[in-house]
Design an enzyme around this catalytic site. Structure first.
Site, PDB file in Angstrom:
ATOM      1  N   ASP A   1      -2.300   7.734 -11.460  1.00  0.00           N
ATOM      2  CA  ASP A   1      -2.148   8.390 -12.246  1.00  0.00           C
ATOM      3  C   ASP A   1      -3.442   9.250 -12.864  1.00  0.00           C
ATOM      4  O   ASP A   1      -3.332   9.661 -13.911  1.00  0.00           O
ATOM      5  CB  ASP A   1      -1.536   7.931 -13.630  1.00  0.00           C
ATOM      6  CG  ASP A   1      -0.335   7.016 -13.137  1.00  0.00           C
ATOM      7  OD1 ASP A   1       0.570   7.337 -12.277  1.00  0.00           O
ATOM      8  OD2 ASP A   1      -0.127   5.864 -13.634  1.00  0.00           O
TER       9      ASP A   1
ATOM     10  N   LYS B   1      -4.031  12.973  -8.974  1.00  0.00           N
ATOM     11  CA  LYS B   1      -4.317  13.197  -7.490  1.00  0.00           C
ATOM     12  C   LYS B   1      -3.856  14.414  -6.756  1.00  0.00           C
ATOM     13  O   LYS B   1      -4.002  15.195  -6.137  1.00  0.00           O
ATOM     14  CB  LYS B   1      -4.271  12.029  -6.523  1.00  0.00           C
ATOM     15  CG  LYS B   1      -5.341  10.870  -6.945  1.00  0.00           C
ATOM     16  CD  LYS B   1      -4.811   9.566  -6.242  1.00  0.00           C
ATOM     17  CE  LYS B   1      -3.766   8.865  -6.620  1.00  0.00           C
ATOM     18  NZ  LYS B   1      -3.388   8.149  -7.957  1.00  0.00           N
TER      19      LYS B   1
ATOM     20  N   GLY C   1       3.733   8.629  -7.995  1.00  0.00           N
ATOM     21  CA  GLY C   1       4.419  10.108  -8.485  1.00  0.00           C
ATOM     22  C   GLY C   1       3.593  10.951  -8.699  1.00  0.00           C
ATOM     23  O   GLY C   1       2.687  11.180  -9.581  1.00  0.00           O
ATOM     24  N   HIS C   2       3.247  11.875  -7.494  1.00  0.00           N
ATOM     25  CA  HIS C   2       2.315  12.812  -7.783  1.00  0.00           C
ATOM     26  C   HIS C   2       3.005  13.920  -8.039  1.00  0.00           C
ATOM     27  O   HIS C   2       3.940  14.543  -7.575  1.00  0.00           O
ATOM     28  CB  HIS C   2       1.594  13.136  -6.322  1.00  0.00           C
ATOM     29  CG  HIS C   2       0.926  11.754  -5.826  1.00  0.00           C
ATOM     30  ND1 HIS C   2       0.395  11.659  -4.551  1.00  0.00           N
ATOM     31  CD2 HIS C   2       0.566  10.712  -6.325  1.00  0.00           C
ATOM     32  CE1 HIS C   2      -0.521  10.352  -4.479  1.00  0.00           C
ATOM     33  NE2 HIS C   2      -0.289   9.883  -5.520  1.00  0.00           N
TER      34      HIS C   2
ATOM     35  N   GLN D   1      -1.848   5.642  -5.795  1.00  0.00           N
ATOM     36  CA  GLN D   1      -2.399   4.283  -6.620  1.00  0.00           C
ATOM     37  C   GLN D   1      -3.718   4.697  -7.083  1.00  0.00           C
ATOM     38  O   GLN D   1      -4.362   5.964  -6.956  1.00  0.00           O
ATOM     39  CB  GLN D   1      -2.061   3.068  -6.346  1.00  0.00           C
ATOM     40  CG  GLN D   1      -0.703   2.660  -6.399  1.00  0.00           C
ATOM     41  CD  GLN D   1       0.247   3.407  -5.190  1.00  0.00           C
ATOM     42  OE1 GLN D   1      -0.268   2.970  -3.967  1.00  0.00           O
ATOM     43  NE2 GLN D   1       1.340   3.805  -5.409  1.00  0.00           N
TER      44      GLN D   1
HETATM   45  P1  IMP Z   1       3.816  -2.146  -7.024  1.00  0.00           P
HETATM   46  O1  IMP Z   1       3.063  -1.080  -6.214  1.00  0.00           O
HETATM   47  O2  IMP Z   1       5.232  -1.393  -7.487  1.00  0.00           O
HETATM   48  O3  IMP Z   1       3.980  -3.420  -6.455  1.00  0.00           O
HETATM   49  O4  IMP Z   1       3.237  -2.261  -8.439  1.00  0.00           O
HETATM   50  C1  IMP Z   1       2.214  -3.037  -8.730  1.00  0.00           C
HETATM   51  C2  IMP Z   1       1.307  -2.328  -9.760  1.00  0.00           C
HETATM   52  O5  IMP Z   1       0.811  -1.354  -9.603  1.00  0.00           O
HETATM   53  C3  IMP Z   1       2.118  -2.312 -11.326  1.00  0.00           C
HETATM   54  O6  IMP Z   1       1.257  -2.514 -12.237  1.00  0.00           O
HETATM   55  C4  IMP Z   1       2.389  -0.781 -11.082  1.00  0.00           C
HETATM   56  O7  IMP Z   1       2.642  -0.391 -12.491  1.00  0.00           O
HETATM   57  C5  IMP Z   1       1.023   0.045 -10.394  1.00  0.00           C
HETATM   58  N1  IMP Z   1       1.498   1.058  -9.835  1.00  0.00           N
HETATM   59  C6  IMP Z   1       2.010   1.219  -8.553  1.00  0.00           C
HETATM   60  N2  IMP Z   1       1.919   2.680  -8.165  1.00  0.00           N
HETATM   61  C7  IMP Z   1       1.173   3.101  -9.278  1.00  0.00           C
HETATM   62  C8  IMP Z   1       1.079   4.526  -9.390  1.00  0.00           C
HETATM   63  O8  IMP Z   1       1.420   5.386  -8.409  1.00  0.00           O
HETATM   64  N3  IMP Z   1       0.260   4.753 -10.547  1.00  0.00           N
HETATM   65  C9  IMP Z   1       0.075   3.733 -11.347  1.00  0.00           C
HETATM   66  N4  IMP Z   1       0.354   2.562 -11.138  1.00  0.00           N
HETATM   67  C10 IMP Z   1       1.094   2.246  -9.998  1.00  0.00           C
END
Ligand code: IMP
Length: 427
Positions: A13, A16, A40-41, A226
């Site tokens: 977040d 990017k 979520g870009h 991420q």
């Molecule tokens: P997962 O990727 O859904 O397995 O989630 C694992 C961890 O990564 C959790 O804490 C999510 O909130 C975090 N996470 C996954 N994708 C994002 C992102 O795009 N932005 C911020 N945190 C993320």
């Protein structure tokens, strides 16, 4: 010819999407190489907002071809919805390409993501706070060599036989471990084969395509998702995502050769956020944290969850810069700090009487780390209209300079608002 990777240098977040959108103007190809619909870009075009989950954020550039690479895990139903919405908003989809080797998120992945989170909650260890998009279970199957890939969806019989094997395993897990209902082979096969038919026109041998683009001297942008602190190896394990989010994975997630990258840029916010569970040494649970959340619109685009907020963590920042070998950094949301009288930067952690300059490996130790702060004066004026680095208030210049020293990386640009053009190029 340039190959540039844009990498999140915090817990995701960072902004990017916005940077990729701006850099895509100069790019021939933009590639997502890991993650999936958990991303979520977010891009603003005038007063219109676009949020990309699986399609690269570069698609708004008039010419860039956008590749969803082999390292991504694809949710076909959500992807088709995202593509339809983009088409309805006038985006030309002939520039979208999907790797035939990308793995597919299946219904059992999403179900297991939820059930595993529920189980972790019930066991008292606490959940990971995943996005429940099935990301972790899909990567588990990839490495267990029982994944379904995009190419499999395109052949009705091959898909059925692969699905039959894996679904019998998954149904045992669902019924015997989680006491849940089994899933129907017929239903999943029919539904996902139909998705394959709809997606077929986008599917390519993406690594050959990218290698050809490289040979033709095209500009390629690798769009990370991420952030580095969520990396499965180097992040705050196990509170991480299930893919490698650092620049090193942009090769295997795209099929480009390691020596092709010319530049790695890391995206940081002027403070830090985290969504989901896990340690966060500089977290602020007071009114300053709330101020950052409100001024920075810190709500997750994928899950709608409020993000945790904190001061800039220089220990984690330097760690991310070194892991990615950053050539430059882009600093987002300077304006969010505009009203603060003083601003803190964490430069070291105090851990059991010792001073640490790099994060310890375990969550247990990370949770005991107390931030050691340096305090700088705020600038207390509106920076959102500034377009030239010279016009930045002196205190903001000092803050930026200090961050550069801490992360050992030159800051090439600073954003002062969410819109295209609210980016100041630094000298
Ligand atoms: P997962 O990727 O859904 O397995 O989630 C694992 C961890 O990564 C959790 O804490 C999510 O909130 C975090 N996470 C996954 N994708 C994002 C992102 O795009 N932005 C911020 N945190 C993320």
């Amino acid at each position: 010819m340039t190959v540039t990777a844009v990498i999140g240098a915090q817990w995701g977040d960072e902004g990017k999407g916005r940077i990729v959108d701006e850099l895509a103007i100069e790019s021939d190809v933009v590639v997502r190489f890991q993650g999936g619909g958990n991303a979520g870009h977010h891009v603003w075009v005038g007063d219109t907002q676009f949020t990309f989950h699986q399609v690269p954020a570069g698609i708004l550039s008039p010419k860039a071809h956008c590749v969803i690479g082999n390292g991504v895990v694809i949710d076909p139903a959500d992807l088709l919805t995202e593509l339809r919405e983009l088409q309805d908003r006038g985006v030309e989809l002939s520039r979208v390409h999907i790797s035939d080797r990308a793995h597919v998120i299946m219904p059992y992945h999403k179900l297991l993501d939820k059930l595993e989170e529920r189980e972790r909650d019930a066991s008292g260890t606490g959940n990971l706070g995943t996005t429940t998009r099935g990301i972790g279970p899909a990567y588990v199957d990839k490495y267990a060599r029982i994944g379904i890939r995009v190419a499999d969806l395109l052949d009705v019989d091959q898909f059925r036989s692969r699905l039959a094997i894996v679904l019998s395993q998954k149904n045992k897990m669902l019924t015997q471990i989680y006491h849940s209902e089994p899933l129907s082979l017929e239903k999943i096969h029919g539904e996902y084969f139909a998705y394959g038919l709809e997606l077929r026109k986008y599917v390519i041998d993406s690594q050959t395509y990218l290698q050809d683009q490289l040979r033709e001297g095209k500009n390629i942008l690798l769009e990370g998702a991420q952030g580095s602190l969520l990396d499965v190896d180097f992040g705050t394990y196990p509170y991480v995502t299930s893919s490698s989010t650092v620049a090193g994975n942009s090769y295997s997630g795209s099929g480009l050769p390691p020596r092709s990258i010319n530049h790695v840029t890391g995206v940081f916010k002027t403070y830090i956020t985290r969504v989901g569970s896990g340690p966060m040494p500089t977290e602020l649970t007071d009114e300053i944290g709330e101020h950052l959340r409100i001024r920075g619109y810190e709500v997750g685009r994928t899950t709608g969850r409020q993000r945790r907020t904190g001061w800039f963590d220089g220990v984690a920042g330097k760690y991310a810069a070194r892991l990615n070998g950053l050539d430059s950094a882009i600093l987002m949301k300077l304006d969010v700090l505009d009203r603060l009288p003083t601003i803190k930067i964490c430069t070291e952690y105090s851990y059991k009487g010792a001073r640490l300059t790099t994060p310890p490996p375990t969550v247990e130790a990370q949770q005991l780390c107390e931030p050691i702060y340096e305090e700088l004066p705020g600038w207390r004026c509106d920076t959102t209209k500034i377009t030239n680095a010279d016009e930045l208030p002196a205190a903001a210049k000092t803050y930026i300079k200090r961050l550069e020293e801490i992360i050992e990386t030159p800051i090439s640009a600073v954003s002062v608002g969410p819109k295209r053009g609210q980016t100041i190029q630094m000298k």
